[in-house]
Design an enzyme around this catalytic site. Sequence first.
Site, PDB file in Angstrom:
ATOM      1  N   HIS A 202       5.279  32.068   3.478  1.00  0.00           N
ATOM      2  CA  HIS A 202       4.080  31.793   2.698  1.00  0.00           C
ATOM      3  C   HIS A 202       3.632  30.356   2.894  1.00  0.00           C
ATOM      4  O   HIS A 202       2.438  30.074   3.025  1.00  0.00           O
ATOM      5  CB  HIS A 202       4.343  32.076   1.216  1.00  0.00           C
ATOM      6  N   HIS A 226      -5.707  32.273   2.914  1.00  0.00           N
ATOM      7  CA  HIS A 226      -6.360  32.340   1.619  1.00  0.00           C
ATOM      8  C   HIS A 226      -7.849  32.001   1.776  1.00  0.00           C
ATOM      9  O   HIS A 226      -8.278  31.506   2.802  1.00  0.00           O
ATOM     10  CB  HIS A 226      -5.727  31.367   0.625  1.00  0.00           C
ATOM     11  N   HIS A 235      -0.928  39.513   3.067  1.00  0.00           N
ATOM     12  CA  HIS A 235       0.121  39.667   2.063  1.00  0.00           C
ATOM     13  C   HIS A 235       0.708  41.084   2.070  1.00  0.00           C
ATOM     14  O   HIS A 235       1.891  41.264   1.745  1.00  0.00           O
ATOM     15  CB  HIS A 235      -0.421  39.302   0.677  1.00  0.00           C
ATOM     16  N   HIS A 368      -5.039  36.751  -9.474  1.00  0.00           N
ATOM     17  CA  HIS A 368      -4.022  36.252  -8.538  1.00  0.00           C
ATOM     18  C   HIS A 368      -3.688  34.792  -8.792  1.00  0.00           C
ATOM     19  O   HIS A 368      -2.528  34.419  -8.991  1.00  0.00           O
ATOM     20  CB  HIS A 368      -4.510  36.429  -7.095  1.00  0.00           C
ATOM     21  N   HIS A 372      -0.292  32.959 -10.782  1.00  0.00           N
ATOM     22  CA  HIS A 372       0.457  31.920 -10.067  1.00  0.00           C
ATOM     23  C   HIS A 372       0.596  30.673 -10.941  1.00  0.00           C
ATOM     24  O   HIS A 372       1.686  30.133 -11.136  1.00  0.00           O
ATOM     25  CB  HIS A 372      -0.261  31.546  -8.776  1.00  0.00           C
ATOM     26  N   PHE A 389       1.225  26.863  -3.417  1.00  0.00           N
ATOM     27  CA  PHE A 389       1.418  27.796  -2.311  1.00  0.00           C
ATOM     28  C   PHE A 389       2.663  27.481  -1.485  1.00  0.00           C
ATOM     29  O   PHE A 389       3.328  28.381  -0.982  1.00  0.00           O
ATOM     30  CB  PHE A 389       0.190  27.813  -1.397  1.00  0.00           C
ATOM     31  N   HIS A 402       2.669  39.802  -6.117  1.00  0.00           N
ATOM     32  CA  HIS A 402       1.803  40.209  -5.005  1.00  0.00           C
ATOM     33  C   HIS A 402       1.847  41.703  -4.737  1.00  0.00           C
ATOM     34  O   HIS A 402       0.904  42.253  -4.156  1.00  0.00           O
ATOM     35  CB  HIS A 402       2.127  39.401  -3.748  1.00  0.00           C
TER      36      HIS A 402
END
Length: 607
Positions: A202, A226, A235, A368, A372, A389, A402
């Site tokens: 990631h 992203h 993902h 999303h 996070h 991230f 996810h």
Amino acid sequence: MASFSSAAVPSAAPATTNKTNTLPPSPLFSKTSSHRFKTHANQTLRFKISCNAAANDDDKSLNNSEILNLTPKRSPDMQNVDRRNLLLGIGGLYGAANYMTSIPSAFAAPITAPDNISDCIAANAGISDKKDAARTLACCPPVLSESAPKRFVLPKGAVTRVRPAAQRVTDEYLAKYNEALQKMRDLPDDDPRSFKQQAMIHCAYCNGSYRQKEQDGKPRKEIQIHNSWLFFPFHRWYLYFYERILGKLIDDPKFAIPYWNWDSPTGMTIPAMFEPDPAKGDPRKNPIFNAYRDAKHLPPVVVDIDYNGKERGASCIDQISINLAAMYKQMISSATDPISFFGGEYKAGDDPVNMGSPLIGSIESGCHTAVHRWVGNSRMPNNEDMGNFYSAGYDPIFYAHHANVDRMWKIWKGLGIKGHHDPTSEDWLEASYVFYDENKELVRVYNKDCVDTEPMGYEYETSRIPWSRNRPIPRTKKPKIAARSAGRVRKVEDVKFPLKVDRIVKVLVKRPARNRSKEEKEKEKEILFMDGIRFDSETFVKFDVYVDDKDDEPATTAAESEFAGSFAQLPHNHTDKMFITSAARFGLTELLEDIEAEDDDSVLVTI
């Protein structure tokens, strides 16, 4: 110059979709108590609800109709974002056709990850406190062979793995999950299947470590999965191999990872499986445990799908209502076409920082990013783990989070709504990434091979989607606020942009048409388009957008129609560039119907 406008967007042609499971109504929770709330029509709504229900209560207890008109007490949204470097460009009105495509690229070719995975750099930017970073910034994978990656072919006849809802997992499943995760953690760090290496995937793809594969002289810009239409397919593949590695380690081809069911009331707390009971031993010795989660948000606290960095102060019941309405907006009213849902086009040769008009999809920018940020520890230097991230993959809950994001893709296509289909451009279908599979072989995968979960050999355990019937309700009908604001609020064409959004911004935006017929609405969806949003990538950024909203207290929340949506981004790297640009789209068709403002010439937009 960037743009900000209202326009009618042609609806995309209907596509073949997956079926969505529906279940008969039943009580909202199995443990209930009576409450009474006032609706905006001054009618009393009686329903049964309890926020003390166990996290693993069966979803048979949900009743979509009872929660449909739940109206929360509003509480002010509190901001905790650095807006000193947030610029917003607002320009003229564009025709509808402009909104179905992104800014044309000089090079029309799919994004392609490099064959040589050693062609990778450390994530040395996008992290505000590098000195005290909790995780390594060296995100590049090990090089086991000089051979080019093989074209991956989905196995035929593979058993179907069923991903369970995390709040309903059995003790038997949990024991198997812990065994698999422990074996992954026990692998040497230089094994590409190890937990550390899986976490760094990631970081590498999301923090600018890779450059696009060289193609016909096109510039080798960095890869960023992203803020564009690559978000969902990348993902999906990432979780696919993570899941297969875990299954291989315990010799169970049917093993499936869980999904955090945060879109349903029974799943709106951190699942108990991710917070081991101290009475059963030291949690730190449990492979599923992660110390870098915000202690304020541990169970039984309800997740905030519209989290902005500070506590809202809403009651449990109010927060559930806000979450369901936010999901409705992100999955239906502001996700009317592939670009609005997936994000903007991103092709070979495009610079993900300054490619003109990158556009973030409704789910990526919404639930999303909110989850996070909500899970990440606000006391850590960079909001590790989930709040950044570069470090998010180190928390096992990341993969469950996810998995539910991936489930949203499947559900969105299965709602049976016109325009809900995958992108059809070859530039999306042929985009590809490189991963190590469960056998430590380097393989190349393509978007076109992951559009359907059935050939990939996995499904999701059925859970209700009460948000699908939780259309927000207005604070005021027929407000005529835009007309009353004329002379006090400037028209969009009279404003000099870009603007620095360090305070509330109001602007009048002319609509492309008014009093449209049902047939016209089915043909074209009206959206609010915000272009040229420029912000510091090293900070968390979020702002909310309201249409025809009153300047009064209490503040409007996502449970009400006037709330159009939010733009949010987690900190992430773009090599040496701190400032990046993006765009956002918000659906107006249903919003204007709800507030009965379809005959207005303009709308008052508040940011």
